[in-house]
Enzyme design. Structure first.
Site, PDB file in Angstrom:
ATOM      1  N   SER A  55      -6.354  13.076   4.430  1.00  0.00           N
ATOM      2  CA  SER A  55      -6.577  12.576   3.098  1.00  0.00           C
ATOM      3  C   SER A  55      -7.346  13.557   2.217  1.00  0.00           C
ATOM      4  CB  SER A  55      -7.319  11.251   3.152  1.00  0.00           C
ATOM      5  OG  SER A  55      -8.615  11.432   3.650  1.00  0.00           O
ATOM      6  N   LYS A 114     -14.928  16.239  -2.431  1.00  0.00           N
ATOM      7  CA  LYS A 114     -13.845  15.244  -2.313  1.00  0.00           C
ATOM      8  C   LYS A 114     -14.294  13.978  -3.044  1.00  0.00           C
ATOM      9  CE  LYS A 114     -11.197  12.822   1.345  1.00  0.00           C
ATOM     10  NZ  LYS A 114     -11.053  12.652   2.818  1.00  0.00           N
ATOM     11  N   SER A 133      -8.254  13.608   8.663  1.00  0.00           N
ATOM     12  CA  SER A 133      -8.217  13.950   7.244  1.00  0.00           C
ATOM     13  C   SER A 133      -8.736  15.303   6.807  1.00  0.00           C
ATOM     14  CB  SER A 133      -8.951  12.865   6.445  1.00  0.00           C
ATOM     15  OG  SER A 133      -8.221  11.666   6.543  1.00  0.00           O
TER      16      SER A 133
END
Lengths: 103, 435, 470
Positions: free
Chosen positions: C154, C79, C178
């Protein structure tokens, strides 16, 4: 002079908050955030209802205490001058350069 | 009718001489190093960085608190203090807000006790330098100092004169040096002082004075500032609440900027640093590290050795000297050399610089005494007499005629009726000639 | 042949590599080929590394010469708020844009030390601010199961990339849901370990006291295996735990009868269709002989406002380092969402308001923790939905930021208390992926894996492939 219907966060407060946080906002942006933030704080304000007079704050959930490091050099993490300055937009003679702060 | 009383509080920042910085393993000794060569993700404030507290820095702060008679907080914490400035990489300084390591404490000055508010630990910022590039005013930033452990000592506004402030600062410096936790040098910046000055706590203002980088300036600036403020007050004006700096050339304080009535630092406990909880054992272990402090040593020297207060003050100035004197005396008692002689020689002749080891000094003194040699001060006087009587020889020496020394040594021995130890005579003669 | 390769789970791939029936180079080539074909529309990656092919070749050679590492030659995605040395790290924001990190996050380093290969950096809601994936400066990712719909956030890119079979797992950070949310919306497993289980060092901090470092995978075994490698004390993170991690993938069989707690507040007013799907999963657990009970967590009513105040306060502080001097661009490049959160946080901490907001919220957090402790005295795990609604269309909920925030209601409690949580895929709702949330006691990840595996074995949702568009 207070208006009849006061927003929870006023235009002036939004501007002050943006200044504190060094966020450059234009006038129309401050207006937009004024209503958004007011709505959010209206909603968030319900935390007032919780009875917390005898409650302690929690700022950590790690349950750890007294975590320290020994006083010694960690050579594996020290940057060379080149690495330290590597991502800076402005640099000169080994220094980071920034517009002068007017005192 | 208001009572105007000079009201001064001091904030003193002291750089700890730990090996590594407060929250990372970069070297803490930054003086004179090439810019930006002692940084890492933590002290440079890179994304993803996390602080881990230096145990020694914590122990030393508590040690200072113990030396200053403070109460040691059993549940201290670190907080984030937010403000933006180019030398502050995280946009906040890790400091202590409402639960510092040490609360209260005091230092006694000749004019009275000065109580402390607190002693806490925080990090130092980077260094800013002003410059001009292609006509544009810029600041150059070096982060070598960023993250160094910095103690802050805050006094209550109980100081009442420039010279009391100076005395307080000197005593604090002495204690800090005795503990061995900082060089505490105002010239090198490892001790920094700010004064908050007014003529009373209820007059609605106080002026912060910065840029005080010697004890002399501390005294001068405070005295100057008090006069400046009094003039305004006498005209029923209230001095502006502001920050001023001491300007050496102008010999006065100069306005720097308005001091805002408490910036909004938005303190909150640093979530990256687990809380601390200390028990009596932990504090006790630190208490064991306390050396004998200068006040106590001085009192002991006066009592045990009967030396003068003047000599005692000088000998305890520096812990090493006090220890030297102590060792020298212990050795000397065996040979019947008195403490007073040693004290006198150290103060006037700085013999501890000449003889690295107290043992060597004592041996020399004993030798002199045994052979009934003339004492140092007697020889010094004889040297001075010989030099005054033999001006031509002195001139010859100054013109490079080294062989004249032998002649002058003879002259000194004449005055001493031969009782001078040759090495001592030669050394003191050369010292005099080279003045 | 290529299609089959990328269909394999991490477990199956490791077995294949061990046997020699496939090579790391074949694997990486197959994945990169898929990415090049499909990611233009999907937008799960911000940076893709062709160098991975060279690293794959080296891994194959190392394996031939007898090197044994737990993830040798395995391609994974990171990420883009995790720092990766020498690789561009953007946090999906123009404030960073071309920032080249000078060190690896500890969690990434541990994976690299076991021979894993970074195939690319994935898209996210910039700075972790969001639960839909829409707050990115690098193109809004599409839900692989339904283009035009959100992936959840997210960790939007990591979830989409794993679901799209672009890599074997993707790292993710979970501050308010997330990892669990995009896991739920993309039919993959989203793990949020206990706070302090995995080092936060090198992950761009969002809310320091709730950020939990985890990952997205196709299956439970995969998730457990990765955790066994990333978990454990890190001297660079003072909040990382000394509790010894387990070999989670070896402890996936339930040995005793568990008590499954259903917090009634999770189900109050819940969409009926969703409630039915969730209860179907609960029944699976009941059929295995586990006890199902109802529990109550009254303070959950205030969990979201508490989170809103505390998270944004810490965000406002953590983003103060982005001043453009040492790296990055100016603060004017923050998107509206980041600006909003910074201001909410700044206001919550400011003089005259800190007592009413920050301090009150911090006290409320204690009440919530106490409620959870009481619930866990009766139950081994707590279960329920992940999102109160199915994946929605891009832009549908953007108009009202407050409405968007409320979608986090079911996931934030575990972040505030530090408990581990996981989202495991269950039946689709209205043709869209849905997740089942399991929350466990501190450092009892093995239990939540065990319970999740029961669901996975029964429903096998991981076999359902998305239909990608070139």
């Amino acid at each position: 002079m207070k208006k009849l219907k006061d927003k929870t966060i006023s235009f002036r407060e939004v501007k002050h908050t943006a200044d504190l946080a060094r966020l450059p906002l234009k006038k129309h942006e401050i207006k937009k955030f004024e209503s958004q933030l007011s709505n959010i704080f209206d909603y968030v304000g319900q935390i007032d209802e919780m009875k917390t007079e005898k409650t302690l704050k929690t700022s950590q959930v790690s349950e750890a205490k007294n975590i320290f490091r020994e006083d010694k050099i960690d050579a594996t993490r020290i940057f060379s001058q080149e690495e330290a300055l590597g991502n800076a937009k402005r640099k000169m003679n080994g220094f980071f350069v920034v517009k002068a702060i007017l005192e | 009718m208001k009572d105007f009383v000079p009201t001064i509080g001091l904030e003193i920042h002291i750089e700890l001489k730990t090996i590594s910085k407060m929250f990372c393993g970069c070297p803490a000794d930054h003086f004179g190093k090439t810019p930006n060569t002692q940084t890492c993700p933590v002290c440079l404030g890179l994304p993803g960085e996390l602080p881990v507290p230096n145990k020694k820095a914590v122990e030393w702060t508590i040690l200072l608190g113990l030396a200053l008679n403070s109460e040691i907080n059993k549940a201290p914490k670190f907080d984030r203090k937010h403000y933006f400035y180019p030398d502050l990489p995280m946009g906040y300084q890790i400091s202590q807000y409402d639960e510092p390591f040490c609360l209260g404490g005091y230092i006694n000055t000749s004019i009275g006790r000065v109580n402390l508010t607190r002693v806490h630990l925080e990090i130092d910022t980077g260094k800013l330098q002003h410059s001009v590039i292609d006509g544009e005013k810029v600041s150059l930033v070096d982060f070598n100092r960023s993250g160094v452990a910095l103690m802050e000592v805050v006094t209550e506004p109980e100081i009442h004169s420039g010279d009391q402030a100076k005395e307080f600062a000197q005593k604090l410096q002495q204690i800090v040096r005795y503990l061995g936790i900082s060089d505490c040098d105002m010239e090198k910046g490892s001790m920094r002082l700010e004064a908050n000055i007014s003529w009373g706590l209820n007059l609605g203002y106080k002026v912060e004075v910065k840029n005080l980088n010697s004890f002399k300036f501390v005294e001068k600036a405070i005295n100057h500032e008090l006069v400046r403020q009094k003039k305004l007050l006498d005209k029923t004006d209230t001095p502006k609440q502001e920050t001023r700096g001491w300007d050496e050339k102008a010999n006065s304080t100069v306005s720097q900027r308005y001091k805002e009535t408490a910036s909004d630092y938005r303190y909150f406990p640093d979530p990256d640093i687990p809380p601390m909880q200390f028990d009596e054992n932990f504090i006790g272990e630190i208490r064991k590290m306390l050396p004998e402090l200068p006040e106590v040593t001085k009192a002991r020297f006066l009592k045990e050795f009967g030396i003068s207060e003047y000599y005692a003050d000088i000998l305890v100035q520096d812990k090493k000297r006090a220890e030297y004197f102590q060792s020298a005396h212990l050795l000397a008692t065996k040979y019947g050399v008195s403490a007073k002689v040693i004290a006198e020689r150290m103060v006037n002749g700085k013999v501890d610089e000449e003889f690295d080891e107290p043992e060597l000094l004592v041996k020399k003194l004993v030798e002199i005494l045994k052979k009934d040699f003339a004492g140092y001060s007697v020889v010094e006087e004889a040297v001075q007499e010989a030099v005054e009587k033999n001006k031509k020889a002195v001139k010859d020496y100054q013109e490079g005629k080294g062989e004249v020394v032998g002649f002058l040594m003879g002259e000194v021995q004449k005055i001493l009726k031969g009782k001078g130890d040759s090495k001592v005579v030669r050394d003191l003669l050369l010292k005099n000639l080279q003045k | 042949m290529r299609e089959e390769l990328t269909e394999l789970t991490l477990k199956e791939t490791l077995e294949g590599l061990e046997k020699g029936s496939l090579s790391s180079l074949q694997l990486v080539e197959a994945y990169i080929s898929r990415i090049n074909k499909f990611d233009k529309k999907l937008k799960s990656f911000i940076t893709v590394r062709e160098e991975a092919k060279i690293e794959a070749k080296k891994a194959d050679e190392a394996r031939k010469s007898g090197v044994k590492k737990k993830l040798l030659g395995i391609p994974f995605a990171v990420k883009d708020n995790f720092l990766t040395k020498g690789i561009r790290t953007t946090s999906a924001s123009y404030v960073l844009d071309n920032y080249i990190a000078h060190y690896n996050a500890t969690s990434v380093q541990r994976l690299l030390d076991e021979g894993a290969i970074i195939i690319g950096k994935t898209n996210l809601d910039a700075w972790g601010h969001g639960s839909s994936g829409e707050h990115t400066d690098y193109g809004i990712p599409n839900n692989p199961y339904s283009y035009g719909f959100v992936t959840g956030g997210s960790s939007s890119g990591s979830a989409a990339a794993v679901a799209a079979r672009f890599c074997l797992f993707g790292t993710g950070s979970d501050t308010g849901g997330s990892n669990r949310q995009p896991g739920s919306y993309c039919n993959v497993v989203g793990l949020k370990p206990t706070y302090g289980r995995v080092s936060r060092y090198g992950v761009i901090a969002m809310a320091s006291s709730t950020d939990s470092i985890g990952h997205l995978t196709r299956t439970i075994w995969d998730s457990a295996y990765v955790l066994s490698i990333t978990a454990g004390r890190d001297e660079y993170d003072a909040t990382s735990s000394f509790t010894k991690p387990d070999q989670y993938h070896e402890l996936l069989e339930v040995k005793e009868k568990l008590t499954i707690g259903l917090p009634k507040e999770f189900f109050e007013g819940l969409n009926k269709k969703l409630a039915k799907i969730v209860m179907t999963a609960v029944k699976i657990l009941g059929k295995q002989g586990h006890k199902i009970i109802e529990v109550s967590i009254p303070t959950i009513k205030y969990a979201y406002p508490i989170y809103a105040v505390l998270q944004t306060s810490e965000v406002s502080s953590n983003l103060a380092k982005f001043d453009g001097i040492r790296y990055g661009n100016g603060r004017e490049k923050f998107q509206d969402e980041a600006k909003r959160r910074i201001m909410i946080g700044t206001h919550s901490l400011s003089s005259g308001y800190a007592d009413k907001y920050y301090i009150q919220a911090a006290k409320g957090r204690t009440l919530l923790i106490n409620d959870f402790e009481r619930a866990f005295a009766k139950a081994d795990v707590l279960v329920g939905p992940v999102y109160p609604f199915a994946p929605f269309k891009h832009g549908e909920r953007e108009k009202d930021p407050l409405q968007m925030y409320l979608s986090d209601v079911l996931t934030v409690p575990a972040n505030l208390t530090g408990h581990p949580g996981i989202s495991v895929p269950i039946e689709f709702m209205d043709k869209m992926p849905t997740g089942f949330q399991i929350i466990g006691k501190h450092f009892q990840e093995k239990t939540i894996f065990q319970v999740a595996q029961i669901i996975e074995r029964e429903l096998m949702m991981y076999k359902i492939k998305p239909q990608l568009k070139a």
